[in-house]
Design a protein around this motif. Structure first.
Motif, mmCIF file in Angstrom:
data_model
loop_
_atom_site.group_PDB
_atom_site.id
_atom_site.type_symbol
_atom_site.label_atom_id
_atom_site.label_comp_id
_atom_site.label_asym_id
_atom_site.label_seq_id
_atom_site.Cartn_x
_atom_site.Cartn_y
_atom_site.Cartn_z
ATOM 1 N N PRO A 1 -3.370 11.255 -4.594
ATOM 2 C CA PRO A 1 -4.191 10.394 -5.469
ATOM 3 C C PRO A 1 -5.343 11.182 -6.078
ATOM 4 O O PRO A 1 -5.828 12.159 -5.507
ATOM 5 N N SER A 2 -5.779 10.765 -7.254
ATOM 6 C CA SER A 2 -6.866 11.444 -7.968
ATOM 7 C C SER A 2 -7.721 10.402 -8.665
ATOM 8 O O SER A 2 -7.444 9.198 -8.630
ATOM 9 N N ASN A 3 -8.787 10.891 -9.334
ATOM 10 C CA ASN A 3 -9.642 9.971 -10.090
ATOM 11 C C ASN A 3 -8.877 9.323 -11.231
ATOM 12 O O ASN A 3 -9.148 8.192 -11.621
ATOM 13 N N LEU A 4 -7.923 10.066 -11.786
ATOM 14 C CA LEU A 4 -7.161 9.534 -12.909
ATOM 15 C C LEU A 4 -6.121 8.518 -12.444
ATOM 16 O O LEU A 4 -5.890 7.502 -13.097
ATOM 17 N N ILE A 5 -5.472 8.798 -11.293
ATOM 18 C CA ILE A 5 -4.457 7.886 -10.743
ATOM 19 C C ILE A 5 -4.846 7.592 -9.290
ATOM 20 O O ILE A 5 -4.598 8.410 -8.394
ATOM 21 N N GLN B 1 -2.211 2.811 -7.377
ATOM 22 C CA GLN B 1 -1.415 2.972 -8.593
ATOM 23 C C GLN B 1 -0.333 4.032 -8.391
ATOM 24 O O GLN B 1 0.805 3.885 -8.853
ATOM 25 N N LEU B 2 -0.675 5.099 -7.660
ATOM 26 C CA LEU B 2 0.308 6.139 -7.374
ATOM 27 C C LEU B 2 1.447 5.588 -6.513
ATOM 28 O O LEU B 2 2.626 5.908 -6.723
ATOM 29 N N TYR B 3 1.097 4.734 -5.557
ATOM 30 C CA TYR B 3 2.128 4.124 -4.708
ATOM 31 C C TYR B 3 3.057 3.233 -5.536
ATOM 32 O O TYR B 3 4.283 3.265 -5.350
ATOM 33 N N ARG B 4 2.500 2.435 -6.463
ATOM 34 C CA ARG B 4 3.341 1.574 -7.296
ATOM 35 C C ARG B 4 4.286 2.400 -8.172
ATOM 36 O O ARG B 4 5.437 2.008 -8.407
ATOM 37 N N LEU B 5 3.790 3.543 -8.670
ATOM 38 C CA LEU B 5 4.664 4.419 -9.462
ATOM 39 C C LEU B 5 5.835 4.953 -8.623
ATOM 40 O O LEU B 5 6.990 4.994 -9.077
ATOM 41 N N GLN C 1 5.017 -2.384 5.882
ATOM 42 C CA GLN C 1 3.674 -2.204 6.448
ATOM 43 C C GLN C 1 2.616 -2.326 5.360
ATOM 44 O O GLN C 1 1.528 -2.872 5.591
ATOM 45 N N VAL C 2 2.934 -1.828 4.170
ATOM 46 C CA VAL C 2 1.977 -1.905 3.050
ATOM 47 C C VAL C 2 1.826 -3.344 2.566
ATOM 48 O O VAL C 2 0.716 -3.832 2.322
ATOM 49 N N THR C 3 2.939 -4.044 2.422
ATOM 50 C CA THR C 3 2.903 -5.390 1.820
ATOM 51 C C THR C 3 2.590 -6.494 2.824
ATOM 52 O O THR C 3 1.939 -7.486 2.468
ATOM 53 N N CYS C 4 3.001 -6.323 4.099
ATOM 54 C CA CYS C 4 2.840 -7.410 5.076
ATOM 55 C C CYS C 4 1.924 -7.050 6.238
ATOM 56 O O CYS C 4 1.516 -7.939 6.996
ATOM 57 N N GLY C 5 1.634 -5.773 6.410
ATOM 58 C CA GLY C 5 0.814 -5.368 7.531
ATOM 59 C C GLY C 5 1.642 -5.165 8.789
ATOM 60 O O GLY C 5 2.851 -4.930 8.739
ATOM 61 N N LYS C 6 0.987 -5.267 9.955
ATOM 62 C CA LYS C 6 1.644 -5.034 11.244
ATOM 63 C C LYS C 6 2.778 -6.034 11.483
ATOM 64 O O LYS C 6 2.694 -7.196 11.098
ATOM 65 N N TYR C 7 3.810 -5.546 12.139
ATOM 66 C CA TYR C 7 4.964 -6.401 12.423
ATOM 67 C C TYR C 7 4.550 -7.547 13.357
ATOM 68 O O TYR C 7 3.857 -7.333 14.363
ATOM 69 N N GLN C 8 4.949 -8.773 12.987
ATOM 70 C CA GLN C 8 4.671 -9.960 13.777
ATOM 71 C C GLN C 8 6.004 -10.591 14.166
ATOM 72 O O GLN C 8 6.796 -10.968 13.297
ATOM 73 N N SER D 1 -2.693 1.861 9.026
ATOM 74 C CA SER D 1 -3.413 1.199 7.929
ATOM 75 C C SER D 1 -2.571 1.181 6.648
ATOM 76 O O SER D 1 -1.607 1.943 6.519
ATOM 77 N N LYS D 2 -2.985 0.350 5.738
ATOM 78 C CA LYS D 2 -2.281 0.232 4.458
ATOM 79 C C LYS D 2 -2.350 1.534 3.670
ATOM 80 O O LYS D 2 -1.334 1.991 3.115
ATOM 81 N N ASP D 3 -3.537 2.158 3.615
ATOM 82 C CA ASP D 3 -3.681 3.399 2.854
ATOM 83 C C ASP D 3 -2.816 4.510 3.449
ATOM 84 O O ASP D 3 -2.163 5.268 2.720
ATOM 85 N N ARG D 4 -2.812 4.597 4.772
ATOM 86 C CA ARG D 4 -2.017 5.650 5.405
ATOM 87 C C ARG D 4 -0.524 5.407 5.168
ATOM 88 O O ARG D 4 0.247 6.358 4.950
ATOM 89 N N ALA D 5 -0.117 4.135 5.196
ATOM 90 C CA ALA D 5 1.285 3.822 4.952
ATOM 91 C C ALA D 5 1.689 4.189 3.531
ATOM 92 O O ALA D 5 2.796 4.700 3.292
ATOM 93 N N MET D 6 0.809 3.950 2.560
ATOM 94 C CA MET D 6 1.126 4.300 1.177
ATOM 95 C C MET D 6 1.243 5.810 1.023
ATOM 96 O O MET D 6 2.158 6.315 0.349
ATOM 97 N N LYS D 7 0.329 6.560 1.632
ATOM 98 C CA LYS D 7 0.397 8.023 1.548
ATOM 99 C C LYS D 7 1.680 8.546 2.205
ATOM 100 O O LYS D 7 2.333 9.467 1.690
ATOM 101 N N GLU D 8 2.017 7.974 3.343
ATOM 102 C CA GLU D 8 3.226 8.401 4.047
ATOM 103 C C GLU D 8 4.474 8.121 3.211
ATOM 104 O O GLU D 8 5.402 8.939 3.146
ATOM 105 N N PHE D 9 4.518 6.957 2.561
ATOM 106 C CA PHE D 9 5.657 6.600 1.708
ATOM 107 C C PHE D 9 5.818 7.625 0.580
ATOM 108 O O PHE D 9 6.924 8.095 0.292
ATOM 109 N N ILE D 10 4.683 7.984 -0.055
ATOM 110 C CA ILE D 10 4.735 8.937 -1.171
ATOM 111 C C ILE D 10 5.250 10.298 -0.711
ATOM 112 O O ILE D 10 6.101 10.926 -1.360
ATOM 113 N N LYS D 11 4.786 10.766 0.432
ATOM 114 C CA LYS D 11 5.160 12.101 0.905
ATOM 115 C C LYS D 11 6.624 12.160 1.364
ATOM 116 O O LYS D 11 7.331 13.146 1.098
ATOM 117 N N VAL D 12 7.075 11.112 2.033
ATOM 118 C CA VAL D 12 8.476 11.087 2.475
ATOM 119 C C VAL D 12 9.409 11.001 1.279
ATOM 120 O O VAL D 12 10.438 11.694 1.217
#
Length: 447
Positions: A17-21, A25-29, A58-65, A93-104
């Motif tokens: 992620p950057s100031n521009l994206i 927004q990067l996760y949605r892309l 995990q990003v959309t619903c959070g912890k498994y219930q 966390s949501k942010d960590r899950a988004m970063k992990e999704f992008i990297k994988v």
């Protein structure tokens, strides 16, 4: 790369992620890229695909219930694998899950990086165009403002009224007026707010501004009379100028004619060359009429002196004779009435003062009938015409008699002694056939 760990990205990588994206927004892309290319175009191993879907949950619903009600069946192998992968994420966390999704996703699909790079280039171009457009618009506004100022300056020059010269003339007029009234206004302010220098300065500024506006109106009236009699005889023009120099515009009266700048231009030379022995009076008003009346009543009781509250009967004129004081150099006055207005004017009688006491003289309108006749046999206190000067010693008119709304405001004023003599403060109720007026007044001098 361990699917349960965090992969480290390179500095400046478009997958970061950057100031521009920003991150979201990067996760949605990346999610859009995943949906568009999943399948034959982007074969992903089963384990990584299951992990990506768990990260998305995990990003959309959070912890498994477990009580969510969407438990897979016993024979649903794929559903149970995704459930276990989601449970394994725990409190991620949501942010960590988004970063992990992008990297994988980047590891599984090398074409993701060119996709993000193209989007990044597009956003940079849009940002560059936005900045360029903002700068262009700002430059256009500055040029338009500069052109407007130049047009205004050209218009002033063509009209013969340069802005800088006009401002200098107004400042000179104000300075000359303030020098004339500094002592009077300072003494009055000290009497109103003893010990409070801030309130004194504020009152002095207010009085100076009122005095300036009053002077401008007087100069305009004088110029107007000169223009109206321009075709007349020199003697008539001279009389008109003398009368205009003595007149005082009634406070609150509406004026029409030249603009403020034209009045300043016409009055500047007049004030510089003003050499009359009798200076013009300064007049102003104050709004707090109730406090003024209560103060007069209180002073009357304390000093056992009721002359400062008098009744002016219908058809009567009360003249208050105030001799100049040997230790004073300026006269001040304040007055107000109950319910109705009253006409007011001041004269100065050039006669030796026989004492320092104040004397009242009440006359009926018929007593001065011969003196109050104008050229057409009529007099009108409301217009300030026909007000006769007292017979006997030489007398100068300081303020012509006008009707004042003294039931709405406290009328105040001051005048520098022209010499030794007696001031005649006239309160004229001759125009009222039925109503008497209760008058509250105060007169004093300053050194």
């Amino acid at each position: 790369m361990d699917l349960n760990g965090e992969a480290s990205g390179e500095q400046g990588d478009v997958t970061e992620p950057s100031n521009l994206i920003p991150l979201e927004q990067l996760y949605r892309l990346c999610m859009k890229y995943y949906k568009e290319n999943i399948g034959n175009a982007m074969p992903i191993p089963y384990k990584e695909k299951t992990y990506l879907l768990a990260l998305h949950k995990q990003v959309t619903c959070g912890k498994y219930q477990a009580e969510s009600g969407n438990e897979p069946g016993f024979l649903d192998v794929v559903g149970n694998d995704r459930k276990q992968a989601w449970q394994a994420l725990g409190e991620m966390s949501k942010d960590r899950a988004m970063k992990e999704f992008i990297k994988v996703l980047h590891k599984c699909s090398p074409s993701l990086k060119p996709y993000l790079y193209a989007y990044n280039v597009q956003k940079e171009e849009e940002e560059r165009q936005r900045i360029a457009e903002a700068e262009r618009q700002k430059k256009a506004e500055e040029e338009a403002e500069k052109a407007r100022q130049q047009a205004e300056e050209s218009q002033r020059l063509s009209a013969g009224q340069p802005g800088s010269q006009q401002l200098m003339q107004e400042q000179q007029v104000r300075q000359a007026l303030n020098q004339q009234t500094e002592g009077q206004f300072r003494a009055y302010a000290q009497s109103q707010f003893p010990g409070s220098f801030e309130q004194q300065d504020a009152l002095i500024k207010q009085l100076q501004e009122q005095h300036f506006q009053q002077y401008v109106r007087q100069m305009y009236e004088q110029q107007l009379q000169q223009q109206q009699l321009g075709a007349g005889s020199p003697q008539a023009q001279s009389s008109s100028m003398a009368a205009a120099g003595q007149s005082t515009q009634q406070p609150g009266a509406a004026l029409s004619g030249p603009t403020h700048d034209e009045q300043i231009n016409g009055s500047h030379q007049a004030i510089v060359e003003h050499t009359d022995i009798v200076q013009e009076a300064s007049m102003w008003t104050q709004k707090d009429i109730v406090t003024f009346k209560n103060t007069i009543k209180k002073e009357s009781k304390m000093e056992n002196h009721t002359d400062c509250i008098i009744k002016v009967g219908s058809g009567e004129t009360v003249t208050i004779r105030v001799p100049t004081h040997e230790n004073g150099n300026c006269l001040f006055w304040e007055f107000a009435t109950d319910h109705y207005d009253i006409a007011f004017g001041i004269y100065f009688e050039w006669t030796p003062a026989t004492g320092e006491g104040i004397h009242l003289h009440v006359s009926d309108s018929s007593d001065d009938e011969d003196e109050e006749q104008t050229s057409d046999g009529k007099s009108d206190a409301e217009k300030g015409e026909g007000a006769a000067k007292p017979r006997g010693p030489p007398t100068d008119e300081i303020i012509p008699i006008y009707r004042r709304d003294s039931h709405e405001e406290v009328y105040c004023g001051s005048h520098v002694y022209p010499g030794r003599g007696v001031y005649l403060l006239k309160f004229d109720n001759s125009y009222s056939l039925w109503r008497s007026k209760t008058l509250y007044y105060r007169v004093y001098y300053s050194r």
